[in-house]
Design a protein around this motif. Structure first.
Motif, mmCIF file in Angstrom:
data_model
loop_
_atom_site.group_PDB
_atom_site.id
_atom_site.type_symbol
_atom_site.label_atom_id
_atom_site.label_comp_id
_atom_site.label_asym_id
_atom_site.label_seq_id
_atom_site.Cartn_x
_atom_site.Cartn_y
_atom_site.Cartn_z
ATOM 1 N N PRO A 1 0.691 -1.027 -0.532
ATOM 2 C CA PRO A 1 0.194 -0.015 -0.104
ATOM 3 C C PRO A 1 1.038 0.796 0.239
ATOM 4 C CG PRO A 1 0.174 -1.429 2.144
ATOM 5 C CD PRO A 1 0.648 -2.072 1.461
ATOM 6 N N ASN B 1 -5.837 3.446 -1.609
ATOM 7 C CA ASN B 1 -5.333 2.296 -2.816
ATOM 8 C C ASN B 1 -5.638 1.000 -2.156
ATOM 9 O OD1 ASN B 1 -3.336 4.005 -3.656
ATOM 10 N ND2 ASN B 1 -1.303 3.941 -2.239
ATOM 11 N N GLN C 1 1.547 -0.524 -4.480
ATOM 12 C CA GLN C 1 0.071 0.653 -4.722
ATOM 13 C C GLN C 1 -0.887 -0.450 -5.322
ATOM 14 O OE1 GLN C 1 0.280 4.888 -3.326
ATOM 15 N NE2 GLN C 1 2.844 3.881 -3.600
ATOM 16 N N THR C 2 -1.038 0.426 -6.480
ATOM 17 C CA THR C 2 -2.333 0.229 -7.565
ATOM 18 C C THR C 2 -1.993 0.053 -9.051
ATOM 19 O OG1 THR C 2 -2.711 2.658 -8.220
ATOM 20 C CG2 THR C 2 -4.132 1.650 -6.398
#
Length: 283
Positions: free
Chosen positions: A189, A227, A248-249
């Motif tokens: 994250p 996230n 993260q994404t």
């Protein structure tokens, strides 16, 4: 069609609580189920977001079994399970179940919970999201013959190992249950400004998380929560891919991923060893 149901562990604080708030705002009809350790904090967040909530201390696997039964009693389908609870600790401690505390809280407990919720996951969208960490790459190294750190132990090393194990856990889930409708992934994250490390008094942990340095070096809880929410609201196969690790994404690059995550034989042996530690039948 039944409302989507999402279970968030570690839902009483940090990115779990932030993700729950954002989910409620973006998808008002969603059914939220929060799992936390603190009765006061978990109840407060649950009231705020209109969620069911249950308590579990992950240092006791009997409580994991109980909370799985509690969740199943109110939800016959689960669309996404967020295995988000975890932490880093100080001196090596052995739980009542005979496992090193960091391993049990970050890996064994969520592994067992997921196993016990497979039926409602199959009935829903079957998403399983494991919260990992950059520590998985920086200090993580899974020793398949010393998962409980009986030979060597340091708080951040044990944490990094467990966060790497969360990635291996997601890869094993994908390999063994994808054809049953389970869609598993792990993500980092980002370094988030939360109560992380409250039980660890190491110098770097204190510096990063308990001084003004945190505002410069760490991202806001709202960003970390966003996230996590990305995976909980997104569709597997469309917004994110099962069997992958994300920074993260975004899909993590090879440089951002511990090389052990690419060792298929290690993933398989890890899967077998964890089942053995938990005394559950391997699929």
């Amino acid at each position: 069609m039944s409302e989507r149901a999402i279970v968030i562990t570690g839902g009483s604080d940090g990115i779990g609580a932030e993700a729950a708030r954002q989910l409620r705002r973006s998808q008002p009809s969603i059914r939220l189920i929060l799992v936390g350790r603190s009765p006061q904090k978990t109840a407060a967040v649950a009231r705020e977001v209109g969620a069911d909530h249950f308590l579990a201390d992950y240092t006791r696997l009997d409580e994991v079994r109980r909370v799985a039964a509690d969740i199943r009693s109110v939800a016959d389908r689960i669309d996404v399970l967020a295995n988000n609870a975890g932490g880093v600790f100080g001196e090596r401690t052995v739980t009542v179940d005979g496992n090193e505390k960091t391993l049990q809280v970050n890996l064994l407990a969520p592994f067992l919970l997921t196993h016990l919720l497979l039926d409602p996951l199959r009935a829903g969208e079957g998403g399983v999201i494991n919260t990992s960490s950059a520590s998985a790459r920086i200090v993580g190294r899974v020793d398949i013959d010393d998962l409980n750190h009986e030979r060597t132990y340091a708080p951040m090393r044990a944490y990094g190992d467990a966060k790497l194990a969360n990635i291996l856990f997601a890869l094993g889930l994908d390999r063994h249950y994808r054809d049953q409708g389970i869609n598993a992934a792990a993500f980092d994250p980002g370094n988030v400004r939360t109560n992380f490390g409250a039980e660890n008094n190491g110098f770097l942990t204190r510096l990063l998380y308990r001084t003004p340095v945190s505002k410069l070096a760490l991202i806001a809880p709202e960003k970390g929560g966003a996230n996590l929410a990305f995976f909980l609201t997104g569709k597997p196969g469309v917004d994110w891919q099962a069997g992958r690790f994300y920074s993260q994404t975004r899909l993590a690059s090879r440089r951002q991923t511990n090389k052990q995550a690419f060792d298929e034989a290690l993933v398989e042996e890890f899967w077998r060893r964890v089942h053995s530690l938990l005394g559950i039948t391997q699929n």
